[in-house]
Design a protein around this motif. Structure first.
Motif, PDB file in Angstrom:
ATOM      1  N   LEU A  82      -3.655   8.612   5.797  1.00  0.00           N
ATOM      2  CA  LEU A  82      -4.869   8.995   5.093  1.00  0.00           C
ATOM      3  C   LEU A  82      -5.399   7.801   4.316  1.00  0.00           C
ATOM      4  O   LEU A  82      -4.680   6.812   4.132  1.00  0.00           O
ATOM      5  CB  LEU A  82      -4.571  10.142   4.124  1.00  0.00           C
ATOM      6  N   GLU A  83      -6.647   7.895   3.852  1.00  0.00           N
ATOM      7  CA  GLU A  83      -7.211   6.807   3.071  1.00  0.00           C
ATOM      8  C   GLU A  83      -7.575   7.275   1.673  1.00  0.00           C
ATOM      9  O   GLU A  83      -8.105   8.363   1.482  1.00  0.00           O
ATOM     10  CB  GLU A  83      -8.418   6.189   3.756  1.00  0.00           C
ATOM     11  N   ALA A 116      -8.501   2.293   1.290  1.00  0.00           N
ATOM     12  CA  ALA A 116      -9.540   1.890   2.236  1.00  0.00           C
ATOM     13  C   ALA A 116     -10.314   0.674   1.742  1.00  0.00           C
ATOM     14  O   ALA A 116     -10.798  -0.123   2.551  1.00  0.00           O
ATOM     15  CB  ALA A 116     -10.496   3.056   2.482  1.00  0.00           C
ATOM     16  N   ARG A 122     -12.432  -2.544   3.540  1.00  0.00           N
ATOM     17  CA  ARG A 122     -13.898  -2.430   3.499  1.00  0.00           C
ATOM     18  C   ARG A 122     -14.566  -3.277   2.430  1.00  0.00           C
ATOM     19  O   ARG A 122     -15.654  -3.795   2.653  1.00  0.00           O
ATOM     20  CB  ARG A 122     -14.274  -0.965   3.319  1.00  0.00           C
ATOM     21  N   LYS A 149      -9.120  11.783   3.430  1.00  0.00           N
ATOM     22  CA  LYS A 149      -9.496  11.827   4.839  1.00  0.00           C
ATOM     23  C   LYS A 149      -8.551  10.960   5.663  1.00  0.00           C
ATOM     24  O   LYS A 149      -7.879  10.075   5.133  1.00  0.00           O
ATOM     25  CB  LYS A 149     -10.919  11.295   5.017  1.00  0.00           C
ATOM     26  N   LEU A 150      -8.557  11.194   6.977  1.00  0.00           N
ATOM     27  CA  LEU A 150      -7.799  10.325   7.871  1.00  0.00           C
ATOM     28  C   LEU A 150      -8.310   8.891   7.742  1.00  0.00           C
ATOM     29  O   LEU A 150      -9.516   8.662   7.646  1.00  0.00           O
ATOM     30  CB  LEU A 150      -7.923  10.789   9.318  1.00  0.00           C
ATOM     31  N   PHE A 151      -7.388   7.945   7.760  1.00  0.00           N
ATOM     32  CA  PHE A 151      -7.748   6.528   7.677  1.00  0.00           C
ATOM     33  C   PHE A 151      -8.476   6.136   8.945  1.00  0.00           C
ATOM     34  O   PHE A 151      -8.021   6.424  10.061  1.00  0.00           O
ATOM     35  CB  PHE A 151      -6.495   5.669   7.480  1.00  0.00           C
ATOM     36  N   LYS A 152      -9.628   5.472   8.798  1.00  0.00           N
ATOM     37  CA  LYS A 152     -10.401   5.029   9.965  1.00  0.00           C
ATOM     38  C   LYS A 152     -10.656   3.544   9.861  1.00  0.00           C
ATOM     39  O   LYS A 152     -10.847   2.994   8.823  1.00  0.00           O
ATOM     40  CB  LYS A 152     -11.739   5.750  10.014  1.00  0.00           C
TER      41      LYS A 152
END
Length: 127
Positions: free
Chosen positions: A70-71, A21, A25, A124-127
């Motif tokens: 996922l991240e 991620a 970011r 967590k799911l990648f957002k």
């Protein structure tokens, strides 16, 4: 999970992809470049495990493939996951972008969800 996994059971097959991620970011990589990394890793994991029974079943169901992206927060967590997967006998490909020599993501070969999901629970799911 002492023995290598890959039973070819009747449950749903899933290919997990774990992406850093921080590339988007913190390091401001374009989202398209990060998606490309995930595509490379997923394709490589399929290629490296092409003759695997689960991989063949996954490919045979072309119109109902299931992937979960996922991240991982950063390079250290991605590398740690890769080491854990290797220790557990879980087939995967850690994608390292060249010429930068930067690990960007990893992809598992297709597995029954319940076989590998416990190893990925903290991501967590990648957002």
């Amino acid at each position: 999970m002492a023995a290598p996994v890959g039973s070819g059971g009747s449950s749903r097959l899933v290919q997990y992809v774990v992406v850093r991620a921080d590339l988007v970011r913190t390091l401001a990589w374009p989202l398209g470049a990060v998606i490309t990394q995930a595509c490379h890793a997923a394709t490589a994991a399929i290629h490296l495990n092409y003759n695997d029974q689960d991989t063949q079943q996954y490919l045979a169901e072309l119109d109902s493939m299931h992937k979960v992206v996922l991240e991982a927060p950063d390079e250290a967590s991605l590398s740690s996951l890769s080491e854990t997967l290797s220790q557990k006998g879980v087939a995967h490909k850690l994608w390292v972008e060249q010429p930068e020599d930067t690990p960007t993501c990893l992809a598992l070969k297709p597995y029954p969800k319940e076989t590998v999901q416990p190893l990925l629970r903290k991501f967590k799911l990648f957002k």
